[in-house]
Design a protein around this motif. Structure first.
Motif, mmCIF file in Angstrom:
data_model
loop_
_atom_site.group_PDB
_atom_site.id
_atom_site.type_symbol
_atom_site.label_atom_id
_atom_site.label_comp_id
_atom_site.label_asym_id
_atom_site.label_seq_id
_atom_site.Cartn_x
_atom_site.Cartn_y
_atom_site.Cartn_z
ATOM 1 N N GLN A 6 0.865 -1.184 0.000
ATOM 2 C CA GLN A 6 0.000 0.000 0.000
ATOM 3 C C GLN A 6 0.898 1.229 0.000
ATOM 4 O O GLN A 6 1.887 1.273 0.729
ATOM 5 C CB GLN A 6 -0.934 -0.028 1.214
ATOM 6 C CG GLN A 6 -1.938 -1.153 1.114
ATOM 7 C CD GLN A 6 -2.947 -1.162 2.240
ATOM 8 O OE1 GLN A 6 -3.133 -2.170 2.896
ATOM 9 N NE2 GLN A 6 -3.617 -0.050 2.452
ATOM 10 N N CYS A 23 -2.867 0.256 -4.153
ATOM 11 C CA CYS A 23 -2.483 -1.062 -3.666
ATOM 12 C C CYS A 23 -1.935 -1.861 -4.841
ATOM 13 O O CYS A 23 -2.567 -1.913 -5.910
ATOM 14 C CB CYS A 23 -3.698 -1.764 -3.073
ATOM 15 S SG CYS A 23 -3.396 -3.467 -2.550
ATOM 16 N N LEU A 90 -7.330 -1.292 4.605
ATOM 17 C CA LEU A 90 -6.525 -2.477 4.320
ATOM 18 C C LEU A 90 -6.869 -3.027 2.946
ATOM 19 O O LEU A 90 -8.035 -3.256 2.634
ATOM 20 C CB LEU A 90 -6.790 -3.562 5.368
ATOM 21 C CG LEU A 90 -6.227 -3.301 6.767
ATOM 22 C CD1 LEU A 90 -6.905 -4.189 7.788
ATOM 23 C CD2 LEU A 90 -4.736 -3.538 6.789
ATOM 24 N N PHE A 104 -2.811 -9.585 3.086
ATOM 25 C CA PHE A 104 -3.095 -8.184 3.360
ATOM 26 C C PHE A 104 -1.854 -7.315 3.224
ATOM 27 O O PHE A 104 -0.723 -7.762 3.509
ATOM 28 C CB PHE A 104 -3.637 -8.015 4.787
ATOM 29 C CG PHE A 104 -5.073 -8.399 4.936
ATOM 30 C CD1 PHE A 104 -5.436 -9.716 5.186
ATOM 31 C CD2 PHE A 104 -6.080 -7.443 4.812
ATOM 32 C CE1 PHE A 104 -6.774 -10.077 5.319
ATOM 33 C CE2 PHE A 104 -7.410 -7.794 4.941
ATOM 34 C CZ PHE A 104 -7.760 -9.110 5.192
ATOM 35 N N SER A 106 0.011 -3.653 4.564
ATOM 36 C CA SER A 106 0.262 -3.153 5.931
ATOM 37 C C SER A 106 -0.749 -2.111 6.377
ATOM 38 O O SER A 106 -0.757 -1.752 7.553
ATOM 39 C CB SER A 106 1.665 -2.555 5.999
ATOM 40 O OG SER A 106 2.626 -3.552 5.712
ATOM 41 N N GLY A 107 -1.567 -1.649 5.454
ATOM 42 C CA GLY A 107 -2.612 -0.704 5.829
ATOM 43 C C GLY A 107 -2.222 0.747 5.650
ATOM 44 O O GLY A 107 -1.039 1.104 5.681
ATOM 45 N N GLN B 37 -4.185 -10.897 13.925
ATOM 46 C CA GLN B 37 -3.582 -9.590 13.715
ATOM 47 C C GLN B 37 -2.833 -9.196 14.976
ATOM 48 O O GLN B 37 -3.440 -8.984 16.027
ATOM 49 C CB GLN B 37 -4.666 -8.545 13.389
ATOM 50 C CG GLN B 37 -4.125 -7.171 13.059
ATOM 51 C CD GLN B 37 -5.231 -6.210 12.632
ATOM 52 O OE1 GLN B 37 -6.386 -6.369 13.000
ATOM 53 N NE2 GLN B 37 -4.885 -5.197 11.850
ATOM 54 N N HIS B 42 -0.966 -6.305 10.368
ATOM 55 C CA HIS B 42 -2.114 -6.568 9.520
ATOM 56 C C HIS B 42 -2.552 -8.019 9.710
ATOM 57 O O HIS B 42 -1.787 -8.844 10.212
ATOM 58 C CB HIS B 42 -1.744 -6.301 8.052
ATOM 59 C CG HIS B 42 -0.572 -7.092 7.572
ATOM 60 N ND1 HIS B 42 0.723 -6.647 7.698
ATOM 61 C CD2 HIS B 42 -0.496 -8.307 6.979
ATOM 62 C CE1 HIS B 42 1.545 -7.537 7.202
ATOM 63 N NE2 HIS B 42 0.848 -8.565 6.757
#
Lengths: 113, 111
Positions: A6, A23, A90, A104, A106-107, B37, B42
């Motif tokens: 991201q 992303c 996310l 996922f 890392s946000g 998490q 994440h």
């Protein structure tokens, strides 16, 4: 290892601004997802895409749009940011078919002031 | 609204005690996944359950999928401080690609 990247870890924007969250995944995954995470609410699905240029609304699409022009990239767009869009965003991807494991990023912690 | 609920929301245990989190869906699910998490991290995939009544084990973790495919549980035996984090279930609605996440259970392990 699958990598989901991201573009920003933290972002601060003003109300009314147009915001792009990017992303990118490097494993040729078919499916990509955008979630937002808020305390006590878990992860809520905003939009997902199961192919290039294909998108489908999740549970909370209002105020958001997405773009998937290339397989590896899935963008989330806030057309006019509002304070209630302050959240952790996310991105995730999955291979597709019977392999549904989500990977996922890392946000991005977005604050809208 | 949220259709996959998890209980409890928080759990504090002494190291060595067992821990269980429960996940309940209002609709039948095709399958269910579990994620962990860590604080500041994440979600990371732990496991996927597909069959009705399925039970899977990963070392000290035991995962179950209910007979009606509407509920699931994660049990940790003899918790360790490395188990700290938030555990999420995620169920896929039949006929869609959508994974709906539960509200999560935050586990704290006291040494």
């Amino acid at each position: 290892d699958v990598k989901v990247t991201q573009s920003s870890r933290y972002l601060v924007k003003r109300t009314g601004e147009k915001v792009f969250l990017e992303c990118v995944q490097d494993m040729d995954h078919e499916n990509m997802f955008w979630y937002r995470q808020d305390p006590g609410l878990g992860l809520r699905l905003i939009y997902f895409s199961y192919d290039v240029k294909m998108k489908e609304k999740g549970d909370i699409p209002e105020g958001y749009s997405v773009s998937r022009e290339k397989k590896e990239r899935f963008s989330l767009i806030l057309e006019s940011a509002s304070t209630n869009q302050t959240s952790m965003y996310l991105c995730a991807s999955s291979l597709g078919g019977t392999n549904e494991k989500l990977f996922f990023g890392s946000g991005t912690q977005l604050s809208v002031l | 609204g949220q259709q996959v609920m998890q209980i409890p929301q928080y759990q504090h245990v002494q190291e060595g005690e067992d821990f269980t989190t429960y996940c309940n869906s209002s609709t039948t699910l095709s399958n269910i996944q579990w994620y962990k998490q860590r604080p500041g991290g994440h979600p990371v995939f732990l496991i996927q359950l597909v069959k009705s009544g399925e039970v899977k084990k990963q070392k000290r973790l035991t995962f179950q999928f209910g007979e009606a495919k509407k509920n699931s549980s994660l049990h940790i035996t003899a918790t360790q401080t490395t188990d700290v984090g938030t555990y999420f279930c995620a169920g896929r609605r039949t006929g869609t690609y959508k994974y709906i996440f539960g509200t999560g259970t935050r586990l704290k392990v006291l040494a």
